[in-house]
Design a protein around this motif. Structure first.
Motif, PDB file in Angstrom:
ATOM      1  N   ILE A  29       0.831  -1.202   0.000  1.00  0.00           N
ATOM      2  CA  ILE A  29       0.000   0.000   0.000  1.00  0.00           C
ATOM      3  C   ILE A  29       0.866   1.252   0.000  1.00  0.00           C
ATOM      4  O   ILE A  29       0.575   2.227  -0.707  1.00  0.00           O
ATOM      5  N   ARG A  30       1.952   1.227   0.765  1.00  0.00           N
ATOM      6  CA  ARG A  30       2.804   2.413   0.907  1.00  0.00           C
ATOM      7  C   ARG A  30       3.722   2.619  -0.296  1.00  0.00           C
ATOM      8  O   ARG A  30       3.877   3.749  -0.777  1.00  0.00           O
ATOM      9  N   LEU A  31       4.330   1.559  -0.778  1.00  0.00           N
ATOM     10  CA  LEU A  31       5.350   1.676  -1.819  1.00  0.00           C
ATOM     11  C   LEU A  31       4.817   1.464  -3.233  1.00  0.00           C
ATOM     12  O   LEU A  31       5.432   1.918  -4.203  1.00  0.00           O
ATOM     13  N   PHE A  32       3.677   0.781  -3.364  1.00  0.00           N
ATOM     14  CA  PHE A  32       3.117   0.458  -4.679  1.00  0.00           C
ATOM     15  C   PHE A  32       1.600   0.592  -4.635  1.00  0.00           C
ATOM     16  O   PHE A  32       0.871  -0.405  -4.774  1.00  0.00           O
ATOM     17  N   PRO A  33       1.069   1.792  -4.426  1.00  0.00           N
ATOM     18  CA  PRO A  33      -0.391   1.939  -4.376  1.00  0.00           C
ATOM     19  C   PRO A  33      -1.101   1.373  -5.596  1.00  0.00           C
ATOM     20  O   PRO A  33      -2.192   0.793  -5.468  1.00  0.00           O
ATOM     21  N   ALA A  34      -0.504   1.510  -6.771  1.00  0.00           N
ATOM     22  CA  ALA A  34      -1.164   1.006  -7.982  1.00  0.00           C
ATOM     23  C   ALA A  34      -1.330  -0.511  -7.946  1.00  0.00           C
ATOM     24  O   ALA A  34      -2.336  -1.036  -8.425  1.00  0.00           O
ATOM     25  N   ILE A  35      -0.358  -1.219  -7.382  1.00  0.00           N
ATOM     26  CA  ILE A  35      -0.470  -2.671  -7.277  1.00  0.00           C
ATOM     27  C   ILE A  35      -1.582  -3.037  -6.304  1.00  0.00           C
ATOM     28  O   ILE A  35      -2.438  -3.889  -6.597  1.00  0.00           O
ATOM     29  N   SER A  36      -1.599  -2.395  -5.144  1.00  0.00           N
ATOM     30  CA  SER A  36      -2.649  -2.670  -4.167  1.00  0.00           C
ATOM     31  C   SER A  36      -4.037  -2.385  -4.742  1.00  0.00           C
ATOM     32  O   SER A  36      -4.954  -3.213  -4.646  1.00  0.00           O
ATOM     33  N   GLU A  37      -4.188  -1.225  -5.362  1.00  0.00           N
ATOM     34  CA  GLU A  37      -5.499  -0.839  -5.901  1.00  0.00           C
ATOM     35  C   GLU A  37      -5.932  -1.758  -7.033  1.00  0.00           C
ATOM     36  O   GLU A  37      -7.117  -2.126  -7.141  1.00  0.00           O
ATOM     37  N   SER A  38      -5.001  -2.147  -7.892  1.00  0.00           N
ATOM     38  CA  SER A  38      -5.371  -3.018  -9.010  1.00  0.00           C
ATOM     39  C   SER A  38      -5.832  -4.383  -8.512  1.00  0.00           C
ATOM     40  O   SER A  38      -6.702  -5.011  -9.128  1.00  0.00           O
ATOM     41  N   LEU A  39      -5.288  -4.833  -7.393  1.00  0.00           N
ATOM     42  CA  LEU A  39      -5.681  -6.131  -6.858  1.00  0.00           C
ATOM     43  C   LEU A  39      -7.054  -6.081  -6.204  1.00  0.00           C
ATOM     44  O   LEU A  39      -7.906  -6.932  -6.464  1.00  0.00           O
ATOM     45  N   TRP A  40      -7.288  -5.086  -5.363  1.00  0.00           N
ATOM     46  CA  TRP A  40      -8.587  -5.097  -4.682  1.00  0.00           C
ATOM     47  C   TRP A  40      -9.731  -4.673  -5.592  1.00  0.00           C
ATOM     48  O   TRP A  40     -10.897  -4.949  -5.299  1.00  0.00           O
ATOM     49  N   VAL A  95       8.726   6.783  -8.060  1.00  0.00           N
ATOM     50  CA  VAL A  95       7.587   6.939  -8.957  1.00  0.00           C
ATOM     51  C   VAL A  95       6.535   5.856  -8.708  1.00  0.00           C
ATOM     52  O   VAL A  95       5.330   6.092  -8.872  1.00  0.00           O
ATOM     53  N   ALA A  96       6.960   4.667  -8.271  1.00  0.00           N
ATOM     54  CA  ALA A  96       5.990   3.626  -7.936  1.00  0.00           C
ATOM     55  C   ALA A  96       5.201   3.997  -6.688  1.00  0.00           C
ATOM     56  O   ALA A  96       4.015   3.653  -6.570  1.00  0.00           O
ATOM     57  N   ALA A  97       5.841   4.697  -5.767  1.00  0.00           N
ATOM     58  CA  ALA A  97       5.145   5.129  -4.550  1.00  0.00           C
ATOM     59  C   ALA A  97       4.156   6.252  -4.833  1.00  0.00           C
ATOM     60  O   ALA A  97       3.226   6.474  -4.045  1.00  0.00           O
ATOM     61  N   ALA A  98       4.347   6.954  -5.949  1.00  0.00           N
ATOM     62  CA  ALA A  98       3.441   8.046  -6.340  1.00  0.00           C
ATOM     63  C   ALA A  98       2.526   7.569  -7.454  1.00  0.00           C
ATOM     64  O   ALA A  98       2.454   8.172  -8.526  1.00  0.00           O
ATOM     65  N   SER A  99       1.832   6.485  -7.205  1.00  0.00           N
ATOM     66  CA  SER A  99       1.084   5.824  -8.281  1.00  0.00           C
ATOM     67  C   SER A  99      -0.365   5.583  -7.894  1.00  0.00           C
ATOM     68  O   SER A  99      -0.774   5.744  -6.740  1.00  0.00           O
ATOM     69  N   GLY A 100      -1.148   5.170  -8.870  1.00  0.00           N
ATOM     70  CA  GLY A 100      -2.543   4.812  -8.655  1.00  0.00           C
ATOM     71  C   GLY A 100      -3.061   4.005  -9.825  1.00  0.00           C
ATOM     72  O   GLY A 100      -2.414   3.911 -10.878  1.00  0.00           O
ATOM     73  N   TYR A 101      -4.238   3.420  -9.634  1.00  0.00           N
ATOM     74  CA  TYR A 101      -4.845   2.576 -10.665  1.00  0.00           C
ATOM     75  C   TYR A 101      -6.284   2.997 -10.865  1.00  0.00           C
ATOM     76  O   TYR A 101      -7.063   3.087  -9.900  1.00  0.00           O
TER      77      TYR A 101
END
Length: 331
Positions: free
Chosen positions: A86-97, A224-230
């Protein structure tokens, strides 16, 4: 469903041996959320099923040596809720849930998710619909079909089926690598090379060699991965596949974009990295006009069919909105 042989190895080495011994008719079972569906509708008819959900070597998750390391057997729900993700890869977390119901996320594994097959209705519909993925050389009913969910990027005269996943869009944007193991040992492959374009052989969907399986996924930890979203656009808010999606990350250098990443989904035959759009936007202010122009560049080369022409404009708007949403108040 036809009879099959069932094996349940407890180590990676045993799983590789089982794959090699079983030959071409052997299929891995991880969470089962895709394979069972395909077997029930007759698209998949394996002669041997190798169940790897008890292989503990595949079930790990953590940050080490500047990388997020995700075991292929880790459940999607676990990865999406991990604080470091969630902290370092928001886009990964959001894409999964955003990808499926809680029940499916509790069962589905990361490796299985990467290997899922298209949801093209003609591929899954069986006879009387010809499908080059299901039966090479039979034709592609989707090209003249009525399904608006088909791809517009990376298509060929043989196939227009869309890649269905969500987390793969984030992985391609942030330079993920997959580690593989097979009869000849281990190797690593950039995630961007895992899924193949359909070309003239749409039945070949991935770059795994015979007897290989995915052991883990590695993603570099970067600002840049930490400043991400999906962002996922779909027919309904929950439990639907994307008509268009975008995983983006944006870092600023003063008033302009210093670095950005753009992965797009729902519109392509595999996870799609919009490198040309990234390069164009870097060094420019992130205005609404520039965000839209980045979206237009990301969708250059699109080849829609009659049923999905709307996806070109939708894809452009999805990329633009994702960029503006991630930038938020920092613009």
């Amino acid at each position: 469903m036809l009879p099959f042989t069932y094996q349940r190895p407890e180590t990676v080495a045993e799983a590789v041996d089982a794959l090699q011994a079983g030959g071409p008719g052997t299929t891995l079972l991880a969470g089962g959320t895709t394979l069972f569906d395909l077997m029930k509708i007759g698209v998949a008819s394996p002669s041997r099923v190798v169940d790897i959900h008890r292989v503990r070597e595949l079930d790990h998750l953590g940050v080490a040596n500047g990388e997020l390391v995700i075991g292929a057997g880790a459940r999607m729900s676990r990865v999406s809720a991990e604080p470091d993700v969630i902290r370092l890869f928001p886009a990964i977390s959001e894409s999964l849930w955003r990808s499926a119901s809680q029940q499916l996320r509790n069962m589905a594994t990361m490796g299985g998710n990467l290997m899922q097959r298209t949801r093209c209705a003609y591929f899954r519909g069986g006879e009387p619909f010809p499908c080059n993925k299901r039966e090479p050389g039979s034709g592609c009913a989707a090209i003249s079909g009525v399904d608006g969910g088909m791809a517009v990027l990376g298509v060929s005269d043989q196939c227009v089926a869309t890649y269905p996943g969500d987390v793969g869009i984030a992985l391609v944007a942030f330079d993920a690598v997959v580690d593989l193991v097979g009869p000849d040992g281990g190797r690593s492959l950039p995630f961007a090379q895992l899924n193949l374009l359909p070309g003239s052989s749409p039945e070949r969907e991935h770059a795994l060699l015979d007897g290989e399986l995915i052991t883990q996924i590695r993603v570099p930890v970067t600002p840049v991965a930490a400043a991400s979203g999906y962002l996922k656009i779909r027919p309904r808010e929950s439990y639907a596949f994307a008509f268009a999606s975008a995983a983006v990350g944006v870092l600023f250098a003063g008033d302009v974009v210093g670095e950005c990443r753009i992965g797009i989904g729902g519109v392509a035959t595999r996870p799609w990295r919009a490198s040309a759009a990234e390069a164009w936007l870097t060094g420019k202010p992130l205005t609404e006009d520039n965000a839209r122009r980045a979206g237009e560049i990301a969708l250059q080369g699109a080849r829609p069919i009659a049923a999905n022409e709307f996806k070109v404009e939708l894809g452009i708007r999805t990329v633009a909105k994702a960029l503006l949403d991630v930038a938020g108040g920092d613009r």
